[in-house]
Design an enzyme around this catalytic site. Structure first.
Site, short mmCIF file in Angstrom:
data_model
loop_
_atom_site.label_atom_id
_atom_site.label_comp_id
_atom_site.label_asym_id
_atom_site.label_seq_id
_atom_site.Cartn_x
_atom_site.Cartn_y
_atom_site.Cartn_z
N THR A 30 0.86 -1.19 0.00
CA THR A 30 0.00 0.00 0.00
C THR A 30 0.90 1.24 0.00
OG1 THR A 30 -0.23 -0.34 2.39
CG2 THR A 30 -2.05 -1.04 0.99
N LYS B 47 3.56 -6.77 4.11
CA LYS B 47 3.38 -5.37 3.74
C LYS B 47 3.26 -4.54 5.01
CE LYS B 47 -0.02 -3.36 3.49
NZ LYS B 47 -0.82 -2.46 4.43
N THR C 169 -2.36 -2.32 8.63
CA THR C 169 -1.07 -2.47 9.28
C THR C 169 -0.14 -3.51 8.68
OG1 THR C 169 -2.04 -1.74 11.32
CG2 THR C 169 -0.01 -2.95 11.52
N GLU D 168 5.67 4.78 7.85
CA GLU D 168 5.39 5.99 7.06
C GLU D 168 6.21 7.17 7.56
OE1 GLU D 168 0.98 5.23 5.33
OE2 GLU D 168 1.23 6.01 7.34
N ASN E 143 -0.31 11.10 6.35
CA ASN E 143 -1.57 10.70 6.98
C ASN E 143 -2.63 11.78 7.01
OD1 ASN E 143 -1.43 7.90 7.88
ND2 ASN E 143 0.48 8.63 8.78
#
Lengths: 402, 402
Positions: free
Chosen positions: A152, A178, A189, A275, A397
């Site tokens: 993702t 992932k 997650t 991230e 985010n």
């Protein structure tokens, strides 16, 4: 044990594929449906999210794994199929049905996983086409396509394969995962999948998987948000033809060790790719009163936004580390702690000591930063992994749905 | 109950002061030592951090409050006196001794609180001078100076005073607090001090304070980092000459209500002033199976970095809210949830419904954003407060020690 190529396709009897089904909307050529296939029904084990708001594929696959064997896994990214009610469960089951029909299997032999945005119904037309395409695309070297299709916000692919000897038989294990970390519940997650040609019963595999997850994926944190979609499934198809691995044997120990190493490798990759992350934190806690205390203290440090922002700035603000261990739930006497950032001691018996700011900043500037705490309470130790918290985390985010 | 002026100096018989003692280093004219004085020994109650790495002033003041009465509080900002070992405890006691000597009190009548950097010994020469200056500066309108002197990264002062009638007597209550939120353990998350001229015994005051803290300061989160220095102390000196307030009476209820309102006001101010915050989040949870479930669900939403980044961006990404309630530990059936952002319903029976993005974005753009979740499980409800997570949080915390 040695690391080899080909990820989840490395073990005998596994094929995989990854195709683009346009689930991510404006990314028509981005792969988003993956298929993993074992030529023989494989012993299956799984670990699933503890979030009570479980996504539909979690509910469906938990029941499938409970049957004991599986032959295929179908996975999509771009949509988590979470908070989608009765329709979501029907859609998850339908994904299994379509994969099963394409592969000439019973539907009970197929488990499903999803990752992506929460609360949006699956685009089933595109999903169904994607699953059919992925069945046609199955290949002995499809591991890279599959690993790409489950990504993702990940910035790099995460796969590994190893082989090792068990009682004279060469056993191979592959895995993919992932992220990006525990930071994105919308993005599920963690999804991770393990393939192995080891001969091991479902119950023994489940024991090994549950323990190894505790030491690996349960020891990482990016922001402490536990997803609705977390899922790790292991498949063991017995094609290595080793004598069946029984619990509490030397052979079990060898198998477990390989599994733990594989999962720790992937878990660290996920933390490193959190991230906005610019570096990996490894927090080691020694001398705790219990295993639970050691794990709690190590994980609290990795999850603390204050530790993470100081790490981002390479600032030796060790008070935040002691503080996080202090509220972790672990019981210890703060006046006994010794603390090291890399090789630099910064706390002795709970008190700050004079240290070289330059040397500590240098340690904190590395891509992998290690911090060690010695609690001097008992004999238990634990390690946890996390990453720093940067401006990019906010940027990624804050605009996620837009 | 009405709101009045003069903060902690509003109740009869209380004086306060705040002076600059140069504890913050390069801020020589910034106030950093505060003193609160009651002309009569006051019933004392306190709530202290649960962090096992308790700062020296927490250890010292907990013992002082246990004696039942106090006449003065001495507080410094700029240095937390935490992780400072045996010397730290000696320093905290010495602060009480110096204040007591300056005020002609027994040292047992003085409690101490500190907030600021962890792990650095207090600059005792400057602290001692500051305490002596603050004793000379005590004044009936010293509340503003005191409220300024306890600030760290706070962007505004936090104080309040109210009066209300108990059994024919006018009772007054004042309070001050510092933040900025639960976001800065180095800065001692929260210090709050309540003064009142009510006549109430220490044990009854403690019961009221513990309950009211649970509904206020324990219901806010900025980043979930629980400080080493958290402390709330209430002093009641009886100068209102009301009949003594007994537990489980109508009068106790009146007193409790005032205390709860005062602490909720301050707690919300602290959340609103969270580091880098641009808006306040009020999360209301209804229909939970238990009080614990309701509180856990409300607090998890306020603490979630993903909810907070979406709030910063005014993005109606409600999946993150459901997800946070899901991992909060609260037990509920996700397929029963209704969710509202402001007045806009976004989830019905656990499934996303079509809503106006424009209307939801408008709700999320307010300075105070309210979200309501109806779990439809039982009769318990709770509210929690938090703030958004912005780039400025990273900037403030990445460079804190520098």
């Amino acid at each position: 044990m040695q690391t080899i190529a080909n990820g989840i396709c490395a073990p005998k009897g596994f094929l995989a594929s990854g195709v683009a089904a346009n689930i991510k909307g404006n990314n028509a050529d981005k792969k988003d449906v993956a298929l993993v296939f074992s030529i023989k029904p494989a012993s299956a084990a799984g670990v699933f999210t503890t979030n009570v708001a479980k996504a539909a594929p979690v509910k469906v696959s938990r029941a499938k794994v409970a049957h004991g064997t599986l032959s295929a896994l179908v996975i999509n990214s771009g949509n988590a199929n979470a908070c989608t009610g009765v329709q979501g469960v029907a859609d998850a089951n339908h994904m299994c049905d379509v994969a099963a029909a394409s592969l000439n299997l019973e539907s009970t032999q197929v488990a499903v996983a999803s990752t992506g945005i929460i609360g949006v119904p699956l685009p089933m037309n595109r999903i169904v086409s994607g699953i059919r395409d992925s069945a046609k695309a199955l290949a002995p070297h499809g591991n890279l396509d599959a690993a790409k299709a489950i990504m993702t916000t990940d910035t790099f692919m995460k796969e590994i394969a190893v082989n090792f000897n068990i009682g004279g038989s060469l056993v191979t294990m592959g895995a993919m995962a992932k992220g990006s970390g525990m930071i994105h519940p919308n993005m599920a997650t963690t999804l991770a999948f393990v393939t192995t040609d080891a001969n091991i019963a479902p119950a023994t595999l489940q024991t090994a998987l549950s323990h190894a997850v505790d030491k690996s994926f349960n020891a990482i944190s990016v922001d402490g948000d536990t997803s609705t979609n977390d899922m790790i499934i292991a498949l063991a198809n017995g094609q290595a033809e080793n004598q069946i691995i029984e619990a509490n044997t030397h052979e079990y120990g060898q198998f477990y060790l390989a599994l733990e190493q594989v999962l720790i490798h992937l878990a660290k990759e996920v933390a490193k790719d959190g991230e906005g992350a610019t570096k990996l934190l490894e927090m080691q806690v020694y001398g705790a009163n219990s295993q639970k205390d050691a794990q709690a203290a190590a994980k609290a440090v990795c999850a603390s936004p204050l530790v993470k922002t100081a790490l981002f700035a390479s600032d030796g603000n060790w008070g935040r580390i002691v503080c996080a261990m202090g509220y972790s739930g672990a019981n210890f006497d703060v006046d006994q702690i010794d603390l090291f950032i890399g090789n630099q001691q910064v706390v002795k018996k709970g008190k700050g000591i004079v240290f070289s700011e330059e040397a500590v900043t240098h340690e904190l500037s590395q891509k992998e930063v290690s911090v060690r705490a010695y609690l001097h309470q008992g004999d238990f130790s634990a390690v946890a992994w996390g990453c720093d918290l940067s401006h990019d985390y906010i940027t990624i985010n804050a605009g996620y749905r837009c």
